[in-house]
Design a protein around this motif. Sequence first.
Motif, mmCIF file in Angstrom:
data_model
loop_
_atom_site.group_PDB
_atom_site.id
_atom_site.type_symbol
_atom_site.label_atom_id
_atom_site.label_comp_id
_atom_site.label_asym_id
_atom_site.label_seq_id
_atom_site.Cartn_x
_atom_site.Cartn_y
_atom_site.Cartn_z
ATOM 1 N N ARG A 10 0.833 -1.201 0.000
ATOM 2 C CA ARG A 10 0.000 0.000 0.000
ATOM 3 C C ARG A 10 0.876 1.263 0.000
ATOM 4 N NH1 ARG A 10 -3.527 2.294 -2.157
ATOM 5 N NH2 ARG A 10 -4.819 3.812 -1.052
ATOM 6 N N LEU A 11 1.906 1.239 0.812
ATOM 7 C CA LEU A 11 2.817 2.392 0.858
ATOM 8 C C LEU A 11 3.467 2.629 -0.502
ATOM 9 C CD1 LEU A 11 4.615 1.917 4.279
ATOM 10 C CD2 LEU A 11 3.075 3.771 3.627
ATOM 11 N N ALA A 12 3.872 1.548 -1.129
ATOM 12 C CA ALA A 12 4.542 1.688 -2.415
ATOM 13 C C ALA A 12 3.561 2.225 -3.459
ATOM 14 C CB ALA A 12 5.120 0.347 -2.834
ATOM 15 N N GLU A 13 2.293 1.795 -3.364
ATOM 16 C CA GLU A 13 1.293 2.282 -4.318
ATOM 17 C C GLU A 13 1.026 3.772 -4.119
ATOM 18 O OE1 GLU A 13 -0.799 -2.071 -4.401
ATOM 19 O OE2 GLU A 13 -1.855 -0.394 -3.414
ATOM 20 N N LEU A 14 0.913 4.174 -2.848
ATOM 21 C CA LEU A 14 0.663 5.592 -2.556
ATOM 22 C C LEU A 14 1.820 6.463 -3.063
ATOM 23 C CD1 LEU A 14 -0.810 5.345 1.043
ATOM 24 C CD2 LEU A 14 -2.001 6.124 -1.020
ATOM 25 N N SER A 15 3.059 5.940 -2.868
ATOM 26 C CA SER A 15 4.197 6.733 -3.316
ATOM 27 C C SER A 15 4.209 6.835 -4.840
ATOM 28 C CB SER A 15 5.511 6.143 -2.797
ATOM 29 O OG SER A 15 5.734 4.883 -3.369
ATOM 30 N N ALA A 16 3.707 5.799 -5.514
ATOM 31 C CA ALA A 16 3.653 5.847 -6.980
ATOM 32 C C ALA A 16 2.714 6.980 -7.422
ATOM 33 C CB ALA A 16 3.168 4.518 -7.534
ATOM 34 N N GLN A 17 1.564 7.083 -6.732
ATOM 35 C CA GLN A 17 0.636 8.176 -7.067
ATOM 36 C C GLN A 17 1.283 9.525 -6.812
ATOM 37 O OE1 GLN A 17 -2.874 7.477 -4.705
ATOM 38 N NE2 GLN A 17 -3.192 5.464 -5.648
ATOM 39 N N ALA A 18 2.033 9.617 -5.716
ATOM 40 C CA ALA A 18 2.620 10.902 -5.331
ATOM 41 C C ALA A 18 3.702 11.358 -6.305
ATOM 42 C CB ALA A 18 3.189 10.810 -3.914
ATOM 43 N N VAL A 19 4.559 10.451 -6.755
ATOM 44 C CA VAL A 19 5.686 10.914 -7.585
ATOM 45 C C VAL A 19 5.325 11.010 -9.065
ATOM 46 C CG1 VAL A 19 7.384 9.986 -5.960
ATOM 47 C CG2 VAL A 19 6.800 8.665 -8.012
ATOM 48 N N GLN A 20 4.227 10.370 -9.467
ATOM 49 C CA GLN A 20 3.772 10.486 -10.864
ATOM 50 C C GLN A 20 4.894 10.196 -11.868
ATOM 51 O OE1 GLN A 20 0.569 11.429 -11.877
ATOM 52 N NE2 GLN A 20 -0.129 11.484 -9.769
#
Length: 508
Positions: A10-20
Amino acid sequence: MCIRDSYNRRLAELSAQAVQGKALRAGDMSPTGAFLAPLGDVSFEELVDIYTEQAAGLERAGVDLFVIETMMTLSDARAAVLAVRSVSDKPIFVTFTCDENGRSVSGTDITAALVVLQGMGIDAFGLNCSAGPEQMLLQLKRLQEYARVPLIAKPNAGMPIIENGETVYRCTGEEFTALVPEFLAAGVAVFGGCCGTTPLHIFELAKIVNNYTPRPLPQRRHVTCLSGLEQLRIVPEANFVNVGERTNVAGSAKFARLIREKNYEEALSVARAQVEAGANIVDVCMDDGLIDGPEAMRDFLNLMGSEPEISAVPVMIDSSKWEVLETGLRVVQGKSVVNSISLKEGEQEFLHRARLIRRYGAAAVVMLFDERGQADTYARKIEVARRAYDLLTADGFPAEEIVFDPNVLAVATGIEAHDGYARDFIEAVRWIKANLPGAKVSGGVSNLSFAFRGNNAVREAMHAVFLYHAIRAGMDMGIVNPQLLKIYGDIEPELLRRVEDVILCRLS
Ligand code: THG
């Protein structure tokens, strides 16, 4: 789905959204809070499993690299690296935390940790947390001498200060970055912050670091390097390396009795006496019908690991059983040497074991044995050495991590065919050193004099004469009893002449 796995994903997915897609995403791994046996109750295998679960979650979430940080023991770092490598080929960065003397919490010198982990194929190594930028710089300068990978510096915002019961960090952004040019000069290519750093510190850091390009990696001489808590570098100009033979249940009646009785306290004193007498490595062998080999190897290495004077030196894990060797590889501190592998069971098994040894970051003794048996003549020794060397190096095994053992066999046994054994060993050493670049040569010296059991004066003279000639031919290390090493020049002349006739086979 377990918690660790889904949490990391989940953390890795959220970071993916954040860094685009505008930044790389690192999967972060740090100590589990559990201590390894014998300090705690987690086994090395359990630790690898825990880290594997985490690494698998991060890998599935598509992180770009793995950052293993705040490592306090080499065993934790090795477990985490093995775990990542079992699920991913992405880059691995490892940082340790250390004291002002450059020691991890478990006592490993960080240069020894670097050598082990870069041998396991990690992509960058360095320090985080620790005692502020200044002290970290001193330790990075030490690491720079041995690093073949980029270095990492992630210091705290200065030394922590306790104020009204709270820990605070006082370094301003400017102070934090004041030493960056010196870090760069020390080979640091990856920067970051740790405790007490804020987005402001990182902003200041980025401003400076963006003005530089990382230096090209230094081309280092490939040196045979083993380690316990300390490094043991076997450079060509190094002294002969003594491997202590007494912690071997097959080679010492006393040690065998102590292990059978599980009197580990006294068994440890055998190891300590070897180191005190000058052993640079300790050979540990538990091959005995009445002993549970894997269990004894695990328990004894663990105990050795908790004695700093003993675990200062590397271990030679000695067994004819692969299961015991692998058990040793899991628990041993530092960079050990496996004793041994050979072509006895064919090329496939040989290379399979060599790859596993690489994965654990160890070196290997290669006995000159093949499908036809033990190489006992000069011609057979060089034939098997050449073949093993070509197979290993073609498979990516570094030449300097191969330690050939051309078989020290007993001479003066009364059987004529044995007369040339010592001479052929010495000539094989000369050939290996001239023809197989980087490889080292070792041997079990006390085997030579088995025919003279009970006559220690003759045995010691034989060992001294043999070593004198073998070392001049290029022998790098030998399994010996360091408490009973005699000097060539001290041997009584008549005995010397006779022993030399036997060793060099000058009578026939
Ligand atoms: N090559 C490699 N590994 C090895 C050997 C080798 N490991 C084992 C052996 N050979 C080297 N170690 C020993 C240890 C002890 C003795 C010989 C070799 C020895 N022991 C006395 C004896 O048997 O007479 C002492 C007996 C006692 O104290 O009870 O000689 O060649 N790679």
